[in-house]
Design a protein around this motif. Sequence first.
Motif, PDB file in Angstrom:
ATOM      1  N   MET A  93      29.419  66.309  27.169  1.00 22.54           N
ATOM      2  CA  MET A  93      29.718  67.758  27.984  1.00 22.54           C
ATOM      3  C   MET A  93      30.642  67.409  29.108  1.00 22.54           C
ATOM      4  N   CYS A  94      30.648  66.308  29.742  1.00 22.32           N
ATOM      5  CA  CYS A  94      31.386  65.957  30.638  1.00 22.32           C
ATOM      6  C   CYS A  94      33.027  65.837  30.087  1.00 22.32           C
ATOM      7  N   GLN A  95      33.145  64.979  29.031  1.00 16.76           N
ATOM      8  CA  GLN A  95      34.444  64.487  28.494  1.00 16.76           C
ATOM      9  C   GLN A  95      35.047  65.928  27.931  1.00 16.76           C
ATOM     10  N   TYR A  96      34.108  66.803  27.348  1.00 17.58           N
ATOM     11  CA  TYR A  96      34.942  67.845  26.883  1.00 17.58           C
ATOM     12  C   TYR A  96      34.896  69.386  27.735  1.00 17.58           C
ATOM     13  N   GLY A  97      34.314  69.050  28.912  1.00 18.76           N
ATOM     14  CA  GLY A  97      34.362  70.307  29.619  1.00 18.76           C
ATOM     15  C   GLY A  97      33.133  71.394  29.213  1.00 18.76           C
ATOM     16  N   ILE A  98      32.138  71.047  28.204  1.00 17.64           N
ATOM     17  CA  ILE A  98      31.027  71.943  27.756  1.00 17.64           C
ATOM     18  C   ILE A  98      30.129  72.148  28.887  1.00 17.64           C
ATOM     19  N   ASP A  99      29.913  73.498  29.285  1.00 16.08           N
ATOM     20  CA  ASP A  99      29.023  73.736  30.288  1.00 16.08           C
ATOM     21  C   ASP A  99      27.665  74.111  30.013  1.00 16.08           C
ATOM     22  N   ASP A 100      27.483  74.252  28.753  1.00 14.00           N
ATOM     23  CA  ASP A 100      26.128  74.526  28.348  1.00 14.00           C
ATOM     24  C   ASP A 100      25.768  73.738  27.207  1.00 14.00           C
ATOM     25  N   MET A 101      24.675  73.015  27.287  1.00 13.75           N
ATOM     26  CA  MET A 101      23.976  71.885  26.353  1.00 13.75           C
ATOM     27  C   MET A 101      23.721  72.766  25.086  1.00 13.75           C
ATOM     28  N   ARG A 102      23.193  73.847  25.119  1.00 12.09           N
ATOM     29  CA  ARG A 102      22.767  74.706  23.899  1.00 12.09           C
ATOM     30  C   ARG A 102      23.806  74.804  22.973  1.00 12.09           C
ATOM     31  N   LEU A 103      25.130  74.749  23.368  1.00  9.93           N
ATOM     32  CA  LEU A 103      26.415  74.841  22.350  1.00  9.93           C
ATOM     33  C   LEU A 103      26.357  73.821  21.506  1.00  9.93           C
ATOM     34  N   LEU A 104      25.824  72.566  21.761  1.00 11.04           N
ATOM     35  CA  LEU A 104      25.539  71.334  21.069  1.00 11.04           C
ATOM     36  C   LEU A 104      24.804  71.440  19.876  1.00 11.04           C
ATOM     37  N   TYR A 105      23.749  72.218  19.791  1.00 12.36           N
ATOM     38  CA  TYR A 105      22.576  72.352  18.868  1.00 12.36           C
ATOM     39  C   TYR A 105      22.952  73.584  18.037  1.00 12.36           C
ATOM     40  N   GLU A 106      23.622  74.635  18.311  1.00 11.59           N
ATOM     41  CA  GLU A 106      23.742  75.858  17.669  1.00 11.59           C
ATOM     42  C   GLU A 106      24.188  75.736  16.326  1.00 11.59           C
ATOM     43  N   ASN A 107      25.235  74.894  16.266  1.00 11.84           N
ATOM     44  CA  ASN A 107      25.952  74.706  14.866  1.00 11.84           C
ATOM     45  C   ASN A 107      26.892  76.087  14.725  1.00 11.84           C
ATOM     46  N   ASN A 108      27.400  76.294  15.771  1.00 16.80           N
ATOM     47  CA  ASN A 108      28.312  77.088  15.495  1.00 16.80           C
ATOM     48  C   ASN A 108      29.521  76.954  15.116  1.00 16.80           C
ATOM     49  N   ILE A 109      30.279  77.316  13.807  1.00 15.17           N
ATOM     50  CA  ILE A 109      31.527  76.591  13.363  1.00 15.17           C
ATOM     51  C   ILE A 109      32.542  76.700  14.206  1.00 15.17           C
ATOM     52  N   LYS A 110      32.650  77.938  15.058  1.00 13.52           N
ATOM     53  CA  LYS A 110      33.930  78.052  15.864  1.00 13.52           C
ATOM     54  C   LYS A 110      33.838  77.103  16.926  1.00 13.52           C
ATOM     55  N   PHE A 111      32.676  76.733  17.581  1.00 20.08           N
ATOM     56  CA  PHE A 111      32.489  75.859  18.405  1.00 20.08           C
ATOM     57  C   PHE A 111      32.760  74.406  18.078  1.00 20.08           C
ATOM     58  N   LEU A 112      32.262  73.936  16.818  1.00 19.67           N
ATOM     59  CA  LEU A 112      32.309  72.712  16.412  1.00 19.67           C
ATOM     60  C   LEU A 112      33.879  72.423  15.633  1.00 19.67           C
ATOM     61  N   GLU A 113      34.400  73.293  15.328  1.00 17.01           N
ATOM     62  CA  GLU A 113      36.084  73.248  14.975  1.00 17.01           C
ATOM     63  C   GLU A 113      36.715  72.648  16.121  1.00 17.01           C
ATOM     64  N   GLN A 114      36.477  72.771  17.229  1.00 17.76           N
ATOM     65  CA  GLN A 114      37.247  72.301  18.224  1.00 17.76           C
ATOM     66  C   GLN A 114      37.454  70.788  18.498  1.00 17.76           C
ATOM     67  N   PHE A 115      36.403  70.263  17.795  1.00 15.09           N
ATOM     68  CA  PHE A 115      36.272  68.790  18.115  1.00 15.09           C
ATOM     69  C   PHE A 115      37.065  67.827  17.159  1.00 15.09           C
TER      70      PHE A 115
END
Length: 337
Positions: A315-337
């Motif tokens: 989260m620190c490295q990518y500036g992710i401010d909500d941990m839930r994003l890491l588990y929701e498996n939203n492709i639009k989110f995951l595609e950014q990495f």
Amino acid sequence: MKETLLKIKQEAFSMLEKDDLNIEEVRIKYLGKKGELTSVLRMMGQLSAEERPIMGQLANQVRNEIEEKIAQLTEVQKAKELEKSLVSERLDVTAPGNVRKIGKLHPLTQVQRKMEDIFIGMGFSIAEGPEVEYDYYNFQALNIPQNHPARDTQDTFYITENILLRSQTSPVQARVMEKTQPPIRIISPGRVYRSDEVDGSHSPLFHQLEGLVVDKGITMGNLRGMLETFAKTMFGEKTRIRFRPHHFPFTEPSAEVDVSCFVCGGKGCRLCKGEGWIEILGAGMVHPNVLRTCGIDPEVYSGFAFGMGIERITMCQYGIDDMRLLYENNIKFLEQF
Ligand code: DAH
């Protein structure tokens, strides 16, 4: 004979004009070995000496005309066929291709692999332990007896009174020390569990990476040097680290370790909440009780240990401010990495 020849010519030409024309059929019918024109030519012998050259000339003329017409039509037909195949087999090389979507590693896995690589580069090897763990390894062997207050912050899911989902990766320390005499230099990444409500910074399942070094003469200086190398490789060459005194039951002394904020460099920004520092891990010198419990003589050996949250570092490295994003498996989110 003259009439026969002219009739052949006429017939051949009218056949060659038909819509359902089969050129080869016409050729065989008139010009073939058993063709009509050929059989007329065979009868030349019966003609008189005067008639023969005249008829011969006429026959040749008829044959030439038919041959010529056939050749001409064959050309036309070939051109038509070519045209047809060009249309039916047309390939548009400018049409967009079918892009095949290739999956990639989850950001947590990417970060975990990067961390593993750094520690492997420093001579660590990877140890694994079970996620369904005995109370003994998760707590007791780590100097956390029944009713110790440190259990409060690590409430987890119990299978039986003595078997639980591990609340930290630290039990792998005890399992490794029990089986191996020093020198020991391991890391152990993996899933851990706590009975926490889901929110922006909590999840009942998350990931940690544990580290353990035990040998003769290991000091806090070694811990600091090693963590500094890790922080610089992970977050950038300019990164500094700082130790703050803390308490963990299985280390003495214990520290919480911060890295200088890799966004603002320490001046204070949104990521570090104005602090200039970001807490990334807990560490310390392995408590003599833990060494002793696991069969290692604390009079001969000493060691350090550390543990960090992989979500937190991701989260620190990518500036992710909500941990839930890491588990929701939203492709639009995951595609950014
Ligand atoms: N297990 C600790 C936790 O989950 C983190 C930790 C702190 C691990 C200090 C260590 C250590 O190995 O030395 O909060």
